[in-house]
Write a protein that holds these residues in place. Structure first.
Motif, PDB file in Angstrom:
ATOM      1  N   CYS A 251      35.438  35.302  35.602  1.00 56.37           N
ATOM      2  CA  CYS A 251      34.339  34.362  35.858  1.00 56.37           C
ATOM      3  C   CYS A 251      33.552  34.300  34.557  1.00 56.37           C
ATOM      4  O   CYS A 251      32.553  34.995  34.390  1.00 56.37           O
ATOM      5  N   ALA A 253      32.192  31.755  32.243  1.00 59.64           N
ATOM      6  CA  ALA A 253      31.198  30.890  31.609  1.00 59.64           C
ATOM      7  C   ALA A 253      29.791  31.445  31.770  1.00 59.64           C
ATOM      8  O   ALA A 253      29.488  32.012  32.827  1.00 59.64           O
ATOM      9  N   GLY A 256      29.388  34.826  27.398  1.00 62.06           N
ATOM     10  CA  GLY A 256      28.733  35.947  26.702  1.00 62.06           C
ATOM     11  C   GLY A 256      29.622  37.184  26.692  1.00 62.06           C
ATOM     12  O   GLY A 256      29.789  37.836  25.657  1.00 62.06           O
ATOM     13  N   LYS A 257      30.213  37.473  27.844  1.00 61.18           N
ATOM     14  CA  LYS A 257      30.988  38.716  27.921  1.00 61.18           C
ATOM     15  C   LYS A 257      32.385  38.511  27.334  1.00 61.18           C
ATOM     16  O   LYS A 257      32.966  39.446  26.789  1.00 61.18           O
ATOM     17  N   ASP A 275      37.033  29.968  34.356  1.00 59.19           N
ATOM     18  CA  ASP A 275      35.841  29.603  35.135  1.00 59.19           C
ATOM     19  C   ASP A 275      36.186  28.360  35.933  1.00 59.19           C
ATOM     20  O   ASP A 275      36.931  27.501  35.470  1.00 59.19           O
ATOM     21  N   ARG A 280      30.623  24.162  32.891  1.00 59.91           N
ATOM     22  CA  ARG A 280      30.226  25.388  32.187  1.00 59.91           C
ATOM     23  C   ARG A 280      31.288  25.878  31.205  1.00 59.91           C
ATOM     24  O   ARG A 280      30.957  26.534  30.214  1.00 59.91           O
ATOM     25  N   ASP A 301      39.945  28.050  40.063  1.00 65.29           N
ATOM     26  CA  ASP A 301      39.369  29.013  40.999  1.00 65.29           C
ATOM     27  C   ASP A 301      40.174  30.294  40.791  1.00 65.29           C
ATOM     28  O   ASP A 301      41.361  30.341  41.130  1.00 65.29           O
ATOM     29  N   ALA A 302      39.532  31.302  40.231  1.00 62.30           N
ATOM     30  CA  ALA A 302      40.266  32.529  39.894  1.00 62.30           C
ATOM     31  C   ALA A 302      40.945  33.133  41.117  1.00 62.30           C
ATOM     32  O   ALA A 302      42.005  33.752  41.005  1.00 62.30           O
ATOM     33  N   ASP A 320      32.976  39.364  36.722  1.00 65.74           N
ATOM     34  CA  ASP A 320      31.509  39.213  36.702  1.00 65.74           C
ATOM     35  C   ASP A 320      31.186  38.103  37.702  1.00 65.74           C
ATOM     36  O   ASP A 320      30.983  36.949  37.337  1.00 65.74           O
TER      37      ASP A 320
HETATM   38  C1  LIG Z   1      27.688  35.424  36.623  1.00 68.80           C
HETATM   39  S1  LIG Z   1      28.363  33.957  35.990  1.00 68.80           S
HETATM   40  C2  LIG Z   1      29.375  34.557  34.688  1.00 68.80           C
HETATM   41  C3  LIG Z   1      28.651  34.880  33.391  1.00 68.80           C
HETATM   42  C4  LIG Z   1      29.605  35.204  32.270  1.00 68.80           C
HETATM   43  N1  LIG Z   1      30.504  36.285  32.629  1.00 68.80           N
HETATM   44  C5  LIG Z   1      28.901  35.564  30.973  1.00 68.80           C
HETATM   45  O1  LIG Z   1      28.716  36.740  30.692  1.00 68.80           O
HETATM   46  O2  LIG Z   1      28.538  34.645  30.225  1.00 68.80           O
HETATM   47  C6  LIG Z   1      29.547  33.559  37.220  1.00 68.80           C
HETATM   48  C7  LIG Z   1      30.486  32.447  36.849  1.00 68.80           C
HETATM   49  O3  LIG Z   1      31.521  32.420  37.833  1.00 68.80           O
HETATM   50  C8  LIG Z   1      31.969  31.101  37.961  1.00 68.80           C
HETATM   51  N2  LIG Z   1      32.705  31.069  39.222  1.00 68.80           N
HETATM   52  C9  LIG Z   1      32.224  31.059  40.483  1.00 68.80           C
HETATM   53  N3  LIG Z   1      33.220  31.101  41.370  1.00 68.80           N
HETATM   54  C10 LIG Z   1      34.375  31.160  40.659  1.00 68.80           C
HETATM   55  C11 LIG Z   1      35.749  31.208  41.011  1.00 68.80           C
HETATM   56  N4  LIG Z   1      36.144  31.238  42.286  1.00 68.80           N
HETATM   57  N5  LIG Z   1      36.653  31.234  40.017  1.00 68.80           N
HETATM   58  C12 LIG Z   1      36.268  31.217  38.720  1.00 68.80           C
HETATM   59  N6  LIG Z   1      34.984  31.139  38.341  1.00 68.80           N
HETATM   60  C13 LIG Z   1      34.055  31.132  39.293  1.00 68.80           C
HETATM   61  C14 LIG Z   1      30.715  30.278  37.891  1.00 68.80           C
HETATM   62  O4  LIG Z   1      30.990  28.946  37.490  1.00 68.80           O
HETATM   63  C15 LIG Z   1      29.909  31.049  36.830  1.00 68.80           C
HETATM   64  O5  LIG Z   1      30.096  30.479  35.565  1.00 68.80           O
END
Ligand SMILES: C[S@@+](CC[C@H](N)C(=O)[O-])C[C@H]1O[C@@H](n2cnc3c(N)ncnc32)[C@H](O)[C@@H]1O
Length: 433
Positions: A251, A253, A256-257, A275, A280, A301-302, A320
């Motif tokens: 996840c 976007a 950062g990580k 993502d 994003r 969708d992961a 994350d």
């Molecule tokens: C907490 S943020 C991640 C922040 C990111 N790891 C960083 O450090 O910049 C959660 C992310 O999960 C994505 N997301 C939500 N459900 C998801 C899914 N089923 N598969 C992939 N990405 C997903 C959202 O679009 C969002 O960008």
């Protein structure tokens, strides 16, 4: 009134209205900033963030002062008065200016029939001073359900936690270890006249004494540093990265990580960043480009692994997950307005679903780090506990670290007014067959 013809207060009121209608400040503030003069942008930002931060306290006062709620089409004037109350109660602005300019802004919003009401309410507020808070929701300026949930979850800490959420977060940097050591970059900051100290727990973190625009940071555009909270930086330190590993950031976007992973270990075989958000994902590429790093980006969708997985297992996975973001409220005070109590159960089910799916793509002998920026055990400790009852072969690793609280299944940081955000981390390993 700005030279672009928009009253800052009127624009702020419309932004708050959008937040009430479900948009985040990250979404609705950038276009609004274009509606005011350049020199008024900091004020607009401060009004929007400040009014969201103190919304529940200000709203309790305003509701008590209004004999009856405004009609729905006039709701924006309610927000306009909240902005004015924010200034009267929590800013240094002269009261007469707040009153006059708010009445003007009411006209600018095309609500001339409400100028008398606005004037009357604000004059009474000025004359009578701030009333006593009727309850803990107003006192701590959080929605009632959140106060109750935190009181229940953190009986010893809930008040400190709520206070920490209302404090201004520090600006924290992650040094790009490929460019500078932390000490070298601290020296760069000293030379540039920027006061800063090393973070306590994150090995590459630097906390600034006060925030600065990123273009004032030495070599920022060249990728010397990134802005990232200390708690977010700690995720990478739990991954035990080594050259040759195939790594998944599930996840990712805004990335950062992903960037922290790539910076902290050269020679990784591949980093795949997924993502589901088409909006994003480009932010991940922008961050990679600035830091001159390379990852494989996938919009998917992961959890739907058939859609994207090439059957090559990953040695390391960072998960994350999307969460309530209750650990980062001080940076995103709009969460107080956006989040509903009813969001938590569906989020927990998404989180468990993602964890189960990621387990399938983890290599035997591999490690998965589960992280949230939530302070609700429902999204943290209890997800891991539920997962472990279903996946009896999964091995829980106790991180040997001097930070956070031991939650049996992982470590929890609560937001610290002096330093890091609130975060949860769990480390799981898949045994070799
Ligand atoms: C907490 S943020 C991640 C922040 C990111 N790891 C960083 O450090 O910049 C959660 C992310 O999960 C994505 N997301 C939500 N459900 C998801 C899914 N089923 N598969 C992939 N990405 C997903 C959202 O679009 C969002 O960008």
């Amino acid at each position: 009134m700005s030279d672009r013809g928009q009253s800052v207060r009127a624009v702020a009121a419309r932004v708050l209205q959008s937040v009430e209608n479900g948009q985040s400040l990250t979404q609705c503030l950038p276009p609004a900033l274009n509606e005011v003069a350049d020199n008024e942008r900091p004020q607009l930002q401060a009004l929007c963030y400040g009014t969201c931060r103190w919304f529940h306290r200000l709203d309790a006062e305003l509701q008590a002062r209004l004999k009856k709620p405004l009609r729905k089409p006039d709701r924006v004037v309610h927000h306009l008065m909240l902005v004015a109350l924010f200034q009267l109660r929590l800013s240094q602005q002269a009261n007469y200016a707040v009153l006059n300019e708010t009445v003007e802004a009411c006209r600018a919003l095309d609500k001339p029939h409400l100028t008398g009401l606005v004037n009357g309410v604000l004059r009474a507020a000025e004359r009578e001073g701030e009333p006593a808070c009727p309850d803990d929701s107003a006192r701590f300026s959080h929605p009632h359900w959140m106060v109750e949930k935190l009181r229940h979850n953190w009986p010893q800490d809930w008040q400190a936690l709520l206070d920490a959420n209302n404090a201004q977060a520090p600006m924290t940097l992650r040094v790009n270890a490929r460019r500078f050591s932390r000490n070298e970059y601290l020296q760069q900051l000293t030379d540039a006249g920027i006061e800063a100290t090393a973070t306590r727990f994150a090995p590459l973190g630097i906390q600034l004494a006060s925030p600065v625009a990123v273009d004032r940071l030495p070599w920022f555009a060249d990728g010397a540093v990134s802005v990232q909270d200390e708690a977010a930086q700690l995720c990478t330190t739990l991954m035990d990265l080594a050259p040759g590993q195939r790594v998944l950031d599930a996840c990712a976007a805004p990335g950062g990580k992903t960037c922290a992973i790539l910076e902290s270990c050269s020679g990784l075989e591949e980093v795949v960043a997924i993502d589901e958000s088409a909006d994003r994902l480009p932010r991940v590429q922008e961050n990679l480009d600035r830091l001159e790093l390379v990852a494989t980006l996938v919009q998917a969708d992961a959890a739907d692994i058939d859609q994207w997985w090439d059957r090559q297992p990953f040695d390391r996975i960072l998960l994350d997950v999307p969460c309530s973001a209750t650990g980062v409220i001080r940076r995103h005070p709009d969460i107080k307005l956006l989040r509903r109590e009813s969001d938590v159960v569906p989020l927990a089910s998404i989180q468990l679903g993602l964890l189960k799916a990621m387990w399938q793509v983890l290599a035997p002998g591999g490690r998965l780090v589960y992280a949230t920026c939530s302070v609700f055990p429902q999204e943290n400790h209890r997800i891991i506990r539920r997962f472990l009852t279903q996946q009896e072969h999964a091995v829980l690793r106790e991180p040997d670290v001097p930070w956070g609280r031991d939650m049996e299944t992982g470590r929890q940081l609560l937001p610290d007014p002096e330093s890091h955000d609130g975060f949860f981390y769990a480390v799981l390993e898949k045994p070799e067959p």
